[in-house]
Design a protein around this motif. Structure first.
Motif, PDB file in Angstrom:
ATOM      1  N   LYS A 139      46.971  -4.515 -17.038  1.00  0.00           N
ATOM      2  CA  LYS A 139      47.433  -3.425 -16.601  1.00  0.00           C
ATOM      3  C   LYS A 139      48.257  -2.595 -17.561  1.00  0.00           C
ATOM      4  N   ASP A 141      50.829   0.043 -19.158  1.00  0.00           N
ATOM      5  CA  ASP A 141      52.301   0.834 -18.671  1.00  0.00           C
ATOM      6  C   ASP A 141      52.212   2.181 -19.371  1.00  0.00           C
ATOM      7  N   GLN A 142      53.451   2.933 -19.277  1.00  0.00           N
ATOM      8  CA  GLN A 142      53.368   4.350 -19.733  1.00  0.00           C
ATOM      9  C   GLN A 142      53.141   4.231 -21.162  1.00  0.00           C
ATOM     10  N   ASP A 144      51.622   2.514 -22.825  1.00  0.00           N
ATOM     11  CA  ASP A 144      50.074   2.234 -23.461  1.00  0.00           C
ATOM     12  C   ASP A 144      49.316   3.317 -23.135  1.00  0.00           C
ATOM     13  N   SER A 145      49.769   4.680 -22.828  1.00  0.00           N
ATOM     14  CA  SER A 145      48.975   6.041 -22.468  1.00  0.00           C
ATOM     15  C   SER A 145      48.125   6.207 -23.604  1.00  0.00           C
ATOM     16  N   LYS A 217      56.456   6.640 -13.436  1.00  0.00           N
ATOM     17  CA  LYS A 217      55.714   5.331 -12.691  1.00  0.00           C
ATOM     18  C   LYS A 217      55.584   4.447 -13.818  1.00  0.00           C
ATOM     19  N   ASN A 218      55.525   3.209 -13.292  1.00  0.00           N
ATOM     20  CA  ASN A 218      55.570   1.873 -14.050  1.00  0.00           C
ATOM     21  C   ASN A 218      54.303   1.813 -14.675  1.00  0.00           C
ATOM     22  N   ASP A 219      53.227   2.211 -14.273  1.00  0.00           N
ATOM     23  CA  ASP A 219      52.010   2.039 -14.836  1.00  0.00           C
ATOM     24  C   ASP A 219      51.057   3.469 -14.973  1.00  0.00           C
ATOM     25  N   LYS A 243      55.431 -11.481 -22.834  1.00  0.00           N
ATOM     26  CA  LYS A 243      54.762 -10.108 -23.109  1.00  0.00           C
ATOM     27  C   LYS A 243      53.584 -10.112 -23.763  1.00  0.00           C
TER      28      LYS A 243
END
Length: 289
Positions: A139, A141-142, A144-145, A217-219, A243
């Protein structure tokens, strides 16, 4: 007497003339020329051609290979207008990059559309996974965009655990301190990153249509990785209370055993000899010297 002779002479001349008239051969008839029927020769027009760009294999490519720009090149060829060349062959990188091969492709062969399977297709999932491996969703998160924008199917990633080794005072013993590994850490000075799995292949990326620029958004989606059973056990256990961070890989080729780095470089990490995170869930691969 003289008149009789003249009359006789005329009569003889008349007889001779008539004889010649009836005995003269008639002229040979001239045959009329035979007119041959005209044969219409159908003139076939040469098919009109156009130039198109097609993908060509740089070398022999094995089945189940996730294609990258290193596996193919583009070449201009002439094809008949109206032929199925445009739908049969690959015309640009978007139609081939990160696709998986359904069969072996020989060097210098034009790569056809039916030779490959697109990401997210059922064929792709079945072909891309090596025997004994599994598809595992990581998954994002933001923050990691950037991975979504820079990674694609077939690229490699490394996974790290983010932690710190903090000293805690033991209330039961005066001036006695013990170490405790914490993840994630809130102490910048003590922050550490430890590689846990390296050189793992991205199968494909599940993302939302639009990345939320306001971070509401969280992800942003998931990256589907190809992992072994042992790698999944380690990663899934760590994810319960730590983490784990993904980065583009520092390796050029996919590593079947992504845990191997832990054994030969463990000594470079100043860890304690205690199991990480919990006595109940010991992860021996993460123990220090």
């Amino acid at each position: 007497m003289k008149q009789k002779k003249v009359i006789i002479l005329y009569i003889l001349m008349l007889i001779v003339g008539l004889a010649l008239l009836f005995t003269k051969s008639s002229p040979t008839p001239v045959a009329e020329p035979v007119v041959q029927p005209k044969v219409e020769v159908e003139v076939k027009e040469k098919p009109k051609t156009e130039t198109m760009t097609v993908a060509v294999a740089k070398y022999d490519i094995n089945k189940k290979t996730i294609l990258t720009k290193d596996d193919y090149y583009f070449k201009s060829v002439e094809v008949d207008i109206g032929s199925n060349g445009k739908s049969k062959y690959i015309g640009n990188a978007d139609e081939i990059d990160a696709y998986v091969t359904k069969n072996n492709i020989a060097k210098d062969t034009f790569i056809e559309s039916n030779f490959i399977a697109s990401p997210n297709s059922e064929d792709y999932i079945l072909l891309a996974l090596k025997e004994g491996n599994y598809m595992f969703p990581f998954k994002l998160d933001q923050f990691d965009s950037y991975l979504v924008k820079n990674l694609k199917g077939g690229d490699l990633v490394d996974l790290y655990v983010f932690y710190s080794d903090e000293e805690l005072a033991n209330s039961n013993a005066k001036n006695y301190k013990e170490s405790k590994l914490v993840s994630p850490s809130d102490d910048f000075i003590k922050n550490r990153l430890k590689p846990i799995i390296v050189g793992k292949k991205v199968l494909y990326i599940d993302v939302d249509d639009k990345i939320d620029q306001k971070f509401q958004k969280n992800d942003v989606g998931k990256i589907q990785l190809e992992l072994s059973n042992q790698e999944i056990k380690l990663l899934r256990t760590l994810m319960t209370n730590s983490k784990v961070i993904m980065y583009p890989s520092t390796y050029d080729k996919n590593i079947d055993d992504g845990l191997r780095l832990l054994n030969d470089k463990e000594k470079n990490w100043p860890l304690t000899d205690k199991a990480i995170f919990s006595k109940k869930k010991q992860i021996n691969l993460l123990k220090g010297n």
